[in-house]
Design a protein around this motif. Structure first.
Motif, short mmCIF file in Angstrom:
data_model
loop_
_atom_site.label_atom_id
_atom_site.label_comp_id
_atom_site.label_asym_id
_atom_site.label_seq_id
_atom_site.Cartn_x
_atom_site.Cartn_y
_atom_site.Cartn_z
N UNK A 86 -22.67 36.87 77.83
CA UNK A 86 -21.58 36.11 78.36
C UNK A 86 -21.87 34.81 78.70
N UNK A 87 -23.09 33.77 78.50
CA UNK A 87 -23.03 33.15 78.47
C UNK A 87 -22.85 32.68 77.04
N UNK A 88 -24.02 33.22 75.79
CA UNK A 88 -23.41 33.03 74.22
C UNK A 88 -22.03 33.45 73.96
N UNK A 89 -21.55 33.86 74.57
CA UNK A 89 -20.07 34.02 73.40
C UNK A 89 -18.99 32.65 74.00
N UNK A 90 -19.53 32.67 75.12
CA UNK A 90 -18.89 30.95 76.19
C UNK A 90 -18.97 29.79 75.26
N UNK A 91 -20.13 30.24 74.64
CA UNK A 91 -21.18 29.04 73.79
C UNK A 91 -20.29 28.93 72.56
N UNK A 92 -19.78 30.42 71.75
CA UNK A 92 -19.68 30.49 70.60
C UNK A 92 -17.85 29.56 70.84
N UNK A 93 -17.26 30.13 71.26
CA UNK A 93 -15.67 29.80 72.09
C UNK A 93 -15.52 29.11 71.52
N UNK A 94 -16.60 27.55 72.77
CA UNK A 94 -16.31 25.99 72.71
C UNK A 94 -16.65 25.19 71.68
N UNK A 95 -17.03 25.94 70.77
CA UNK A 95 -17.51 25.33 69.47
C UNK A 95 -16.82 25.13 69.04
N UNK A 96 -16.56 23.64 68.06
CA UNK A 96 -15.36 23.50 67.91
C UNK A 96 -15.71 24.30 65.98
N UNK A 97 -14.37 24.81 65.89
CA UNK A 97 -13.54 25.33 64.75
C UNK A 97 -14.16 24.57 63.48
N UNK A 98 -14.21 23.62 63.42
CA UNK A 98 -14.28 22.89 62.09
C UNK A 98 -15.67 21.84 61.73
N UNK A 99 -16.71 22.42 62.61
CA UNK A 99 -18.08 21.93 63.05
C UNK A 99 -18.88 23.06 62.24
N UNK A 100 -20.39 22.81 62.73
CA UNK A 100 -21.38 23.65 61.57
C UNK A 100 -21.10 25.23 62.45
N UNK A 101 -21.40 26.64 62.13
CA UNK A 101 -21.81 27.81 62.47
C UNK A 101 -22.76 26.69 63.24
N UNK A 102 -22.32 27.54 64.84
CA UNK A 102 -23.47 27.21 65.64
C UNK A 102 -24.79 28.57 65.42
N UNK A 103 -25.89 27.73 65.43
CA UNK A 103 -26.87 28.57 65.74
C UNK A 103 -27.04 29.33 67.35
#
Ligand SMILES: CC(C)(COP(=O)(O)OP(=O)(O)OC[C@H]1O[C@@H](n2cnc3c(N)ncnc32)[C@H](O)[C@@H]1OP(=O)(O)O)[C@@H](O)C(=O)NCCC(=O)NCCS
Length: 252
Positions: A86-103
């Protein structure tokens, strides 16, 4: 089999689709296994996990789950992995859609399910990435040091040594499912979005199916340690020192 409609997602959430029935992200196995999906774990899977980890076709080959495996063991485990995914999914949802792909540090999905014609699904197994535990290192002080060092590496560090733990309901063995699950998780998520570069799973001697699932995904057998892990008595199986095989996949 009727497939649910999927939404259009932020690039950060690719390659997941969303199941509108549950709101969960999922990855689908390639044909002919596209009725099999990988989703987040659900605490409601705990009773099935209890049944499976008390089945000799499963518990004979796994080292971590307690035996006998009780509902309280499953509930504790589900609380842990539900929070992690759940933590990983939340982090991905909150990452900027325009930013670099989050690792990120992990994979939001790991529970293997079969979608049925009537729109329901059945939980059939699990496949997760975890950091390697260095059971191949006999010196316990050195093992402790290596575990701590590996654990301390930040998400995305290419030097992290990973492992994979998996199991499937025996009713579903031998259909190519785990081979496809490992391949899908590696190619769709672990390599591009967790920056996984080295994976070193261990397999008990005699577990031909598990060795094959890894070999078919490009892993090679790198080491066999005879009678290197003590396993206590489990059902009809006496206490014994089991031989472990270590397989490895490297991106370089
Ligand atoms: C090991 C396990 C995950 C394999 O999953 P699976 O979906 O049944 O495996 P696949 O169907 O993808 O099979 C992969 C290969 O192994 C072979 N195989 C599978 N089970 C086998 C068995 N019991 N004996 C011999 N070969 C077997 C398949 O034939 C296939 O090889 P092939 O394509 O060359 O014919 C599953 O058997 C399982 O859950 N076992 C109990 C728990 C366990 O061992 N977990 C792994 C701990 S390391």
């Amino acid at each position: 089999m009727s497939a649910p409609l999927s939404n259009s997602l932020s690039p950060q959430l690719a390659p997941f689709e969303i199941d509108p029935r549950t709101g969960e992200p999922y990855l689908r196995l390639p044909p002919p296994l596209s009725h099999i999906v990988i989703t987040p774990p659900r605490p409601s899977d705990a009773p099935t996990a209890v049944r499976l980890f008390n089945d000799p076709l499963v518990y004979r080959w796994v080292s971590t789950p307690p035996f006998p495996y009780l509902l309280e063991h499953a509930e504790d485990w589900y609380a842990l992995v539900k929070a992690e995914t759940g933590k990983v999914w939340k982090e991905l949802q909150e990452a900027s859609a325009d930013g670099p792909l989050k690792i990120v540090a992990g994979c939001p999905v790991r529970a293997i399910r079969c979608w049925k014609e009537d729109g329901t699904d059945v939980f059939i197994g699990d496949c997760g990435f975890m950091r390697h535990t260095f059971a191949d290192v006999a010196d316990l002080d050195e093992r402790t040091r290596l575990v701590a060092e590996n654990k301390a590496r930040p998400p995305g560090d290419p030097n992290i040594i990973w492992s994979i733990g998996d199991y499937l309901d025996p009713a579903w063995h031998g259909k190519g499912i785990m081979t496809a699950v490992i391949g899908t998780l590696m190619s769709q998520w672990a390599i591009p979005r967790m920056a996984v570069r080295v994976v070193r799973p261990s397999v008990f001697d005699g577990n031909i199916g598990s060795v094959r699932t890894f070999e078919k995904n490009g892993f090679t057998l790198v080491q066999t340690l005879p009678e290197s892990m003590f396993v206590k008595e489990k059902g009809p199986f006496p206490a014994e020192n089991r031989t472990q095989h270590f397989l490895e996949w490297r991106a370089y």
